[in-house]
Design a protein around this motif. Structure first.
Motif, short mmCIF file in Angstrom:
data_model
loop_
_atom_site.label_atom_id
_atom_site.label_comp_id
_atom_site.label_asym_id
_atom_site.label_seq_id
_atom_site.Cartn_x
_atom_site.Cartn_y
_atom_site.Cartn_z
N GLU A 71 30.40 -22.85 24.81
CA GLU A 71 29.73 -21.79 25.57
C GLU A 71 30.72 -20.67 25.83
N LEU A 84 32.28 -17.60 27.75
CA LEU A 84 32.31 -17.07 29.12
C LEU A 84 32.41 -15.56 29.00
N GLU A 115 31.28 -11.86 34.00
CA GLU A 115 31.40 -12.63 35.25
C GLU A 115 31.22 -14.14 35.08
N ASP A 116 30.77 -14.58 33.89
CA ASP A 116 30.68 -16.04 33.63
C ASP A 116 32.01 -16.73 33.90
N ARG A 140 32.88 -19.21 36.64
CA ARG A 140 32.46 -20.62 36.59
C ARG A 140 33.50 -21.55 35.97
N HIS A 176 36.07 -19.45 26.86
CA HIS A 176 34.95 -20.29 26.43
C HIS A 176 35.15 -21.71 26.91
#
Ligand code: AMP
Length: 366
Positions: free
Chosen positions: A320, A322, A325-326, A329, A357
């Motif tokens: 995934e 990033l 703003e990801d 997390r 990522h």
């Protein structure tokens, strides 16, 4: 200058302590540098702007791709040259390839720099592509639309990435707006492919002609940017085989050395090649958690004359990205079992910027 080996000959790897020059200092260059250092090499990054790769490289040259003196000094200072950035101008390639071995070769790079050359090469190889036609004027566009029909996509021939430099033409009324949005850049019109899924194959070819491919990954894009890659892709085994064989044909036809990303559309009538990227690829990041030798080490192995890793996958993985703003997390994700966190060291978070990522291992390989 290149030093290709006749196919099948055993190579002697580049000696420990030598320096690999990498054009482009983004996250791909950063991860290539780390892989190179694990194999005993130093890296020298050439990057006009801020370079996430600089933190992990022995040397950095900050200069433009039009600065031929800086390019010459860079080439003199390294033993082998590679790149993570495709849009290297022809003059720069003249300087670099005259001085040191360049992998992948200039010819392979130039084939993929221009969408028209790339699609023509793929079609000549007998591979399926979207129908396409060159567009340099409004008259060309009308003629191309008459042949290809709508919906279609107008794309700049060069410098497109992450869906930029593209305009969709849903009806003939869209043509004026689409052409204007490209600001007169040479373009191609592509017929719209009604695909059920996007997949990609990360493939490698060594200096001795050996080829190793990773399992195809299933890609999901959001706002034109890769969001996730999942392995295994939910396609029949026969299509996985088709994808891998097709990638191998492309590498061999280009006499390619290094790692390449081959992006494919899955359709009811089989696989259609969208584009090839002559470098390590975002959709190959899952290999860091899914394979003994990931795509970055594989690329260094290929260009430095090592035997290739075999590409076998030992885990199911979801990668995934990033984006923007990801990245907030990341720490929470790190607490999840089986999750690798990769951050690129970019200090400024911007919308649409790839910040890192995650590779989540979802089980043993199936
Ligand atoms: P590209 O820059 O060529 O990789 O295109 C970016 C994205 O646009 C692709 O990942 C597809 O989702 C979509 N796309 C590109 N070309 C086509 C096409 N000919 N037909 C349908 N979708 C396309």
């Amino acid at each position: 200058m290149t030093d290709p080996l006749p196919s099948g000959k055993t190579d002697t790897p580049l000696a420990s302590g030598k320096t690999i020059g990498i054009l482009g200092g983004g996250q791909l260059g950063r991860m290539l540098s780390v892989a190179a250092s694990r194999l005993g090499y130093k890296t020298h990054i050439y990057e006009p702007g801020a370079a996430p790769a600089a933190d992990v490289a022995a040397e950095v040259t900050q200069a433009g791709y039009d600065d031929l003196d800086a390019l010459r000094r860079f080439a003199d200072a390294v033993d082998l040259i590679s790149f993570e950035f495709e849009n290297i101008p022809a003059d720069a390639l003249d300087v670099l390839s005259a001085a040191k071995p360049l992998y992948p070769s200039r010819a392979a790079l130039e084939t993929s720099q221009d969408r028209l050359t790339e699609k023509t090469f793929l079609a000549d190889l007998g591979l399926a592509t979207a129908p396409f036609a060159p567009v340099d004027s409004a008259a060309d566009l009308d003629a191309a639309l008459a042949r290809i029909g709508t919906p279609a996509i107008l794309k700049t021939r060069r410098f497109g990435y992450d869906g930029k430099g593209q305009a969709r033409i849903m009806t003939p009324e869209d043509t004026g707006r689409a052409l204007a949005s490209l600001n007169g850049a040479p373009a191609i019109l592509e017929g719209f492919v009604d695909f059920s899924m996007e997949i990609s194959v990360i493939a490698a070819r060594g200096r001795d002609g050996a080829i190793a491919c990773y399992d195809p990954g299933q890609n999901v894009h959001k706002d034109g940017i890769l969001a996730t890659t999942t392995v295994p892709a939910t396609i029949p085994a026969s299509l996985r085989t088709d994808a891998v064989l097709l990638a191998a044909r492309i590498l061999t036809a280009l006499d390619y050395v290094g790692v390449m990303g081959v992006e494919l559309f899955v359709t009811p009538s089989g696989l259609i090649v969208n584009e090839i990227a002559p470098r390590v690829h975002n959709s190959g990041h899952w290999t860091q958690a899914g394979c003994a030798v990931d795509q970055f080490e594989q690329h260094i192995r290929a260009i430095a004359g090592w035997p290739l890793g075999d590409g076998t996958r030992h885990a199911n993985v979801v990668m995934e990205n990033l984006i923007g703003e990801d990245v907030a997390r990341a720490a929470q994700a790190a607490a999840t079992p089986g999750t690798q966190v990769h951050l690129y060291g970019k200090s400024e978070t911007r919308a649409g910027r790839k910040m890192g990522h995650l590779n989540r291992v979802t089980g043993p390989a199936t």
